[in-house]
Design a protein around this motif. Structure first.
Motif, PDB file in Angstrom:
ATOM      1  N   VAL A 123       0.871  -1.172   0.000  1.00 37.17           N
ATOM      2  CA  VAL A 123       0.000   0.000   0.000  1.00 37.17           C
ATOM      3  C   VAL A 123       0.907   1.221   0.000  1.00 37.17           C
ATOM      4  CG1 VAL A 123      -1.881   1.237   1.109  1.00 37.17           C
ATOM      5  CG2 VAL A 123      -1.756  -1.262   1.296  1.00 37.17           C
ATOM      6  N   VAL A 190      -1.837  -1.216  -3.917  1.00 41.84           N
ATOM      7  CA  VAL A 190      -2.844  -0.170  -3.733  1.00 41.84           C
ATOM      8  C   VAL A 190      -2.113   1.164  -3.620  1.00 41.84           C
ATOM      9  CG1 VAL A 190      -4.699   0.744  -2.293  1.00 41.84           C
ATOM     10  CG2 VAL A 190      -4.420  -1.743  -2.561  1.00 41.84           C
ATOM     11  N   LYS A 244      -4.847  -1.140  -7.721  1.00 44.64           N
ATOM     12  CA  LYS A 244      -5.984  -0.268  -7.416  1.00 44.64           C
ATOM     13  C   LYS A 244      -5.446   1.086  -6.969  1.00 44.64           C
ATOM     14  CE  LYS A 244      -9.154  -3.459  -7.974  1.00 44.64           C
ATOM     15  NZ  LYS A 244     -10.123  -3.393  -9.080  1.00 44.64           N
ATOM     16  N   GLU A 245      -6.114   2.159  -7.427  1.00 40.56           N
ATOM     17  CA  GLU A 245      -5.735   3.494  -6.959  1.00 40.56           C
ATOM     18  C   GLU A 245      -6.944   4.168  -6.326  1.00 40.56           C
ATOM     19  OE1 GLU A 245      -3.515   7.607  -8.375  1.00 40.56           O
ATOM     20  OE2 GLU A 245      -4.739   6.524  -9.839  1.00 40.56           O
TER      21      GLU A 245
END
Length: 250
Positions: A123, A190, A244-245
């Motif tokens: 992340v 992420v 994923k952003e």
């Protein structure tokens, strides 16, 4: 994916967002949470704070620090000092502007952190757009032109400006991140991104004394937008992790 028993790397994990996220992860009992910060004090302070949380029992916590956008041997040096050192500046320009060789991958600070911990989940809460845009390529370009007019635009002046250029830094960062995540078999990446202006329009200044719209603020938005599209391409690359952003805005 299953968080319990997994290895998680939090880039920018010593910041407000990273710390809040780490606290949410602890009850899920990952095997390892790595807190990465810009300085040793920040990273180790973040780990110490998490260790005081009762939910940290049974979770290994580790600290990593340094500028992940630099080679590992330069990661603890301020970028301003690197740019003023011809040898160090030449090294980062070689890594940014040359091909993505095995040597470039192996000596990158980000590559070494990921290779060391082999996280299944990363992340990234670093404000990448701000980190690059605040180098102020506008100011650097103006100084280079002034030096050229005065006949003083030597190699140092040219390289100093090249070291502030945003896109080569962003492109190389995304290339490196993908390569090292593929090698580590990272499953999920992420990115906590930014809109640059906090979701506001083109009419706002960066400071009260700066012109409207702010060129540096628009540079942040431009980098943030480019980063989003590069992550879109990363997500569609064979062997890449799930990407994923999240772009929080005011």
């Amino acid at each position: 994916m299953e968080i319990r028993g997994s290895r998680i790397l939090l880039l920018g994990g010593s910041g407000l967002v990273g710390t809040a996220l780490a606290r949410q992860l602890l009850p899920l009992k990952p095997a390892l949470v790595v807190i990465s910060g810009l300085t040793r004090e920040e990273a180790e302070g973040g780990v110490a704070e998490l260790r005081r949380d009762p939910e940290s029992e049974g979770v290994e916590l580790a600290a990593e620090w340094g500028d992940i956008f630099l080679p590992a041997d330069l990661k603890d040096i301020r970028r301003r000092d690197i740019v003023e050192d011809p040898a160090a500046r030449g090294q980062i320009l070689d890594d940014l502007l040359g091909p993505l060789t095995e040597e470039v991958v192996e000596r990158s600070a980000l590559g070494r952190i990921i290779a060391r911990h082999r996280p299944e989940v990363i992340v990234d809460t670093i404000n990448t757009a701000t980190a690059f845009a605040y180098q102020n390529a506008f100011d650097s370009a103006t100084k280079l032109r002034e030096q050229a007019r005065a006949g003083r635009a030597d190699l140092d002046a040219v390289e100093t400006h090249l070291a502030t250029m945003y896109l080569p830094q962003l492109i190389r960062h995304v290339q490196l991140a993908l390569e090292v995540m593929k090698r580590a078999r990272t499953q999920v990446y992420v990115k906590v991104g930014t809109a640059g202006t906090g979701g506001m329009g083109l009419n706002i200044p960066f400071t009260h004394s700066e012109e409207r719209p702010s060129r540096m603020l628009l540079a942040k938005s431009s980098i943030a937008g480019a980063h989003t599209l590069l992550l879109y391409l990363m997500a569609r690359t064979p062997g890449a992790p799930t990407v994923k952003e999240i772009k929080p805005t005011a």
